[in-house]
Scaffold this motif. Structure first.
Motif, PDB file in Angstrom:
ATOM      1  N   LEU A 177      31.983  66.744  76.262  1.00  0.00           N
ATOM      2  CA  LEU A 177      32.669  66.571  74.978  1.00  0.00           C
ATOM      3  C   LEU A 177      33.334  65.196  74.905  1.00  0.00           C
ATOM      4  O   LEU A 177      33.285  64.528  73.863  1.00  0.00           O
ATOM      5  CB  LEU A 177      33.710  67.671  74.781  1.00  0.00           C
ATOM      6  CG  LEU A 177      33.180  69.087  74.525  1.00  0.00           C
ATOM      7  CD1 LEU A 177      34.324  70.091  74.539  1.00  0.00           C
ATOM      8  CD2 LEU A 177      32.444  69.141  73.182  1.00  0.00           C
ATOM      9  N   SER A 178      33.955  64.793  76.012  1.00  0.00           N
ATOM     10  CA  SER A 178      34.592  63.485  76.056  1.00  0.00           C
ATOM     11  C   SER A 178      33.573  62.371  75.869  1.00  0.00           C
ATOM     12  O   SER A 178      33.808  61.410  75.121  1.00  0.00           O
ATOM     13  CB  SER A 178      35.319  63.312  77.395  1.00  0.00           C
ATOM     14  OG  SER A 178      35.851  62.021  77.516  1.00  0.00           O
ATOM     15  N   SER A 179      32.424  62.489  76.518  1.00  0.00           N
ATOM     16  CA  SER A 179      31.368  61.479  76.381  1.00  0.00           C
ATOM     17  C   SER A 179      30.826  61.458  74.955  1.00  0.00           C
ATOM     18  O   SER A 179      30.523  60.381  74.415  1.00  0.00           O
ATOM     19  CB  SER A 179      30.232  61.771  77.367  1.00  0.00           C
ATOM     20  OG  SER A 179      30.689  61.714  78.696  1.00  0.00           O
ATOM     21  N   ALA A 180      30.712  62.634  74.349  1.00  0.00           N
ATOM     22  CA  ALA A 180      30.172  62.707  72.989  1.00  0.00           C
ATOM     23  C   ALA A 180      31.085  62.013  71.984  1.00  0.00           C
ATOM     24  O   ALA A 180      30.627  61.240  71.127  1.00  0.00           O
ATOM     25  CB  ALA A 180      29.961  64.169  72.593  1.00  0.00           C
ATOM     26  N   ILE A 181      32.399  62.285  72.074  1.00  0.00           N
ATOM     27  CA  ILE A 181      33.322  61.669  71.115  1.00  0.00           C
ATOM     28  C   ILE A 181      33.438  60.169  71.382  1.00  0.00           C
ATOM     29  O   ILE A 181      33.609  59.369  70.452  1.00  0.00           O
ATOM     30  CB  ILE A 181      34.704  62.357  71.162  1.00  0.00           C
ATOM     31  CG1 ILE A 181      35.527  61.968  69.925  1.00  0.00           C
ATOM     32  CG2 ILE A 181      35.448  62.023  72.431  1.00  0.00           C
ATOM     33  CD1 ILE A 181      34.981  62.437  68.625  1.00  0.00           C
ATOM     34  N   THR A 182      33.322  59.752  72.642  1.00  0.00           N
ATOM     35  CA  THR A 182      33.328  58.321  72.962  1.00  0.00           C
ATOM     36  C   THR A 182      32.130  57.631  72.345  1.00  0.00           C
ATOM     37  O   THR A 182      32.233  56.525  71.788  1.00  0.00           O
ATOM     38  CB  THR A 182      33.345  58.102  74.486  1.00  0.00           C
ATOM     39  OG1 THR A 182      34.503  58.739  75.042  1.00  0.00           O
ATOM     40  CG2 THR A 182      33.359  56.626  74.827  1.00  0.00           C
ATOM     41  N   TRP A 183      30.966  58.286  72.419  1.00  0.00           N
ATOM     42  CA  TRP A 183      29.749  57.743  71.805  1.00  0.00           C
ATOM     43  C   TRP A 183      29.920  57.621  70.292  1.00  0.00           C
ATOM     44  O   TRP A 183      29.526  56.621  69.688  1.00  0.00           O
ATOM     45  CB  TRP A 183      28.565  58.659  72.125  1.00  0.00           C
ATOM     46  CG  TRP A 183      27.267  58.241  71.503  1.00  0.00           C
ATOM     47  CD1 TRP A 183      26.343  57.392  72.026  1.00  0.00           C
ATOM     48  CD2 TRP A 183      26.751  58.671  70.236  1.00  0.00           C
ATOM     49  NE1 TRP A 183      25.281  57.253  71.162  1.00  0.00           N
ATOM     50  CE2 TRP A 183      25.506  58.030  70.049  1.00  0.00           C
ATOM     51  CE3 TRP A 183      27.212  59.533  69.242  1.00  0.00           C
ATOM     52  CZ2 TRP A 183      24.731  58.225  68.923  1.00  0.00           C
ATOM     53  CZ3 TRP A 183      26.443  59.717  68.110  1.00  0.00           C
ATOM     54  CH2 TRP A 183      25.211  59.077  67.950  1.00  0.00           C
ATOM     55  N   LEU A 184      30.548  58.634  69.704  1.00  0.00           N
ATOM     56  CA  LEU A 184      30.749  58.628  68.257  1.00  0.00           C
ATOM     57  C   LEU A 184      31.681  57.499  67.835  1.00  0.00           C
ATOM     58  O   LEU A 184      31.413  56.793  66.847  1.00  0.00           O
ATOM     59  CB  LEU A 184      31.318  59.977  67.810  1.00  0.00           C
ATOM     60  CG  LEU A 184      31.546  60.180  66.305  1.00  0.00           C
ATOM     61  CD1 LEU A 184      30.233  60.034  65.557  1.00  0.00           C
ATOM     62  CD2 LEU A 184      32.175  61.537  66.038  1.00  0.00           C
ATOM     63  N   VAL A 185      32.767  57.308  68.575  1.00  0.00           N
ATOM     64  CA  VAL A 185      33.699  56.231  68.252  1.00  0.00           C
ATOM     65  C   VAL A 185      33.014  54.869  68.410  1.00  0.00           C
ATOM     66  O   VAL A 185      33.234  53.950  67.609  1.00  0.00           O
ATOM     67  CB  VAL A 185      34.953  56.317  69.134  1.00  0.00           C
ATOM     68  CG1 VAL A 185      35.845  55.101  68.928  1.00  0.00           C
ATOM     69  CG2 VAL A 185      35.724  57.590  68.830  1.00  0.00           C
ATOM     70  N   LYS A 187      29.958  54.212  67.853  1.00  0.00           N
ATOM     71  CA  LYS A 187      29.124  54.010  66.662  1.00  0.00           C
ATOM     72  C   LYS A 187      29.968  53.599  65.463  1.00  0.00           C
ATOM     73  O   LYS A 187      29.542  52.769  64.642  1.00  0.00           O
ATOM     74  CB  LYS A 187      28.335  55.288  66.348  1.00  0.00           C
ATOM     75  CG  LYS A 187      27.326  55.678  67.422  1.00  0.00           C
ATOM     76  CD  LYS A 187      26.337  54.555  67.681  1.00  0.00           C
ATOM     77  CE  LYS A 187      25.347  54.927  68.777  1.00  0.00           C
ATOM     78  NZ  LYS A 187      24.439  53.799  69.109  1.00  0.00           N
ATOM     79  N   VAL A 188      31.147  54.176  65.342  1.00  0.00           N
ATOM     80  CA  VAL A 188      32.043  53.787  64.243  1.00  0.00           C
ATOM     81  C   VAL A 188      32.451  52.325  64.401  1.00  0.00           C
ATOM     82  O   VAL A 188      32.450  51.557  63.426  1.00  0.00           O
ATOM     83  CB  VAL A 188      33.285  54.699  64.208  1.00  0.00           C
ATOM     84  CG1 VAL A 188      34.305  54.175  63.193  1.00  0.00           C
ATOM     85  CG2 VAL A 188      32.893  56.126  63.854  1.00  0.00           C
ATOM     86  N   ILE A 189      32.776  51.920  65.628  1.00  0.00           N
ATOM     87  CA  ILE A 189      33.202  50.544  65.866  1.00  0.00           C
ATOM     88  C   ILE A 189      32.056  49.567  65.608  1.00  0.00           C
ATOM     89  O   ILE A 189      32.292  48.424  65.185  1.00  0.00           O
ATOM     90  CB  ILE A 189      33.758  50.403  67.291  1.00  0.00           C
ATOM     91  CG1 ILE A 189      35.072  51.176  67.402  1.00  0.00           C
ATOM     92  CG2 ILE A 189      33.986  48.942  67.669  1.00  0.00           C
ATOM     93  CD1 ILE A 189      35.678  51.173  68.770  1.00  0.00           C
TER      94      ILE A 189
END
Length: 410
Positions: A177-185, A187-189
């Motif tokens: 879950l931590s890796s997934a949200i890091t990946w998502l952030v 992409k936002v950046i």
């Protein structure tokens, strides 16, 4: 069918150097504002979407990163968090001292007009202390919705400690879950150049360049204090830890972390950038996975400078005389208030009335100072975030490198 040139452009947008793209976006936004103000104002949605996306993902990012890091920490592992926190707090306090000294030598005055009718601010040091304590025990869903990072941090630590007794599969799920949200952030950046183009163009198209002209010396003082912290005080603290030339590490952190944070204006959203740099530097993951999210909440040298400088500008405007003990007390108050800002954009401005209260300045007048802070926040908040976020990475790297050097000598 796409040509080779168009394919190359798409690849550059998707995976090119982010700092270079941000600079291009900044220039493009300025040019559009100069050429056509209506057109510049029409792209404001791009900036608003980017800012809202950052605000949406940052709280859950902090929660999952800290929870997963603590849950997967093994007993007996040395994470060196205490010396990093010590550096965070020292830097925040020294930043206020630098701001006091600079404001004494270069006093500023403000144009105080009608009272600002915006958000309510705490009315005393006890109120801010009480507010911090209450924000630590809020409902976790409420903390996430309102981006209460102190509350999020407390829940993340508590959940992390609880999950340390769970099964390995559960801890692996937290890591995923931590890796997934890091990946998502991340992409936002990657969308930062588009968002920054919209923000710069719309702000300049609406307000023009004249909005900053009345307070150019105040801006210079604020940014000058932040540069002193970044280039003098922080390197001295780093030298104290690593006992060698600190500037290669300082410049690396400013370039890789500070520039990105300057444009995103969010310490929390810059966490994945700092963690990626920490990984590239070969730092201890058990240390930086906790210290960097923690630093986004308590390492607030830039906020400490903002609170101190604007408060003393109000004091000078009202012809209130202060002595050295009072100035030192202001530094302590500013440090405490800065830690309460919690990395929220503009959060340091709303805590200015707490420091103003020390000098008997009415809340109505203090909120005028807050309004002036928002007027110059286009540059002030960006520089503040750049200092805060790059400092998180800098001190983490310094402590990790010092620890590695000590182990090699044994």
């Amino acid at each position: 069918m796409m040509t080779s040139k168009s394919t190359g452009l798409v690849n550059w947008i998707r995976s090119g150097n982010l700092i270079t793209q941000i600079i291009f976006a900044l220039i493009a936004g300025i040019i559009l504002a100069l050429v056509s103000k209506p057109a510049a104002q029409s792209v404001s949605l791009l900036g608003e979407l980017f800012v809202h996306a950052l605000k949406a993902v940052a709280p859950i990012l902090v929660l999952l990163l800290v929870t997963a890091s603590i849950a997967n920490h093994q007993q007996g592992q040395k994470v060196n968090i205490r010396p990093i926190v010590t550096l965070y707090l020292l830097s925040t306090f020294f930043a206020a001292v630098v701001a006091v000294v600079a404001s004494y030598h270069f006093p500023q005055t403000l144009i105080l007009t009608d009272a600002h009718s915006g958000s309510e601010a705490p009315k005393g040091i006890l109120a801010i202390a009480q507010g911090i304590l209450l924000s630590m025990v809020v409902n976790p869903v409420d903390a996430l919705i309102n981006a209460n990072y102190i509350g999020i941090l407390v829940w993340a630590i508590a959940l992390g400690l609880a999950f340390r007794h769970s099964s390995a599969a559960t801890r692996n799920l937290l890591n995923d879950l931590s890796s997934a949200i890091t990946w998502l952030v991340a992409k936002v950046i990657r969308c930062a150049p588009i968002g920054i183009f919209g923000l710069v163009a719309s702000v300049l198209g609406t307000n023009g360049f004249s909005a900053l002209s009345s307070y150019i010396t105040l801006l210079l003082l604020l940014i000058g204090c932040m540069l002193i912290m970044a280039l003098v005080v922080n390197p001295l603290l780093v030298f104290w830890k690593i006992r060698r030339n600190p500037y290669p590490l300082v410049f690396l952190c400013l370039k890789e972390s500070g520039v990105t944070a300057f444009f995103t204006r969010s310490s929390a959203a810059n966490i994945p950038v700092n963690m990626a740099i920490a990984e590239r530097l070969g730092l201890d993951e058990d240390t930086y996975s906790v210290s960097i999210p923690l630093g986004a909440n308590i390492s607030m040298a830039g906020a400490s400078i903002t609170i101190t400088v604007l408060t003393l500008a109000a004091v000078n405007t009202l012809h209130i005389s202060i002595d050295l003990p009072t100035a030192i007390m202001l530094s302590l108050v500013a440090s405490l208030c800065a830690c309460g800002a919690s990395g929220v954009a503009g959060g340091s401005l709303l805590l200015i009335p707490v420091a103003c209260n020390m000098f008997g300045i009415p809340n109505e007048v203090a909120m005028q100072v807050v309004a002036i802070g928002f007027l110059i926040s286009v540059l002030q908040d960006s520089a503040e975030t750049a200092l805060n976020s790059s400092t998180d990475l800098l001190f983490t790297a310094a402590v990790c490198q010092a620890a590695n050097a000590s182990e090699q000598q044994l």
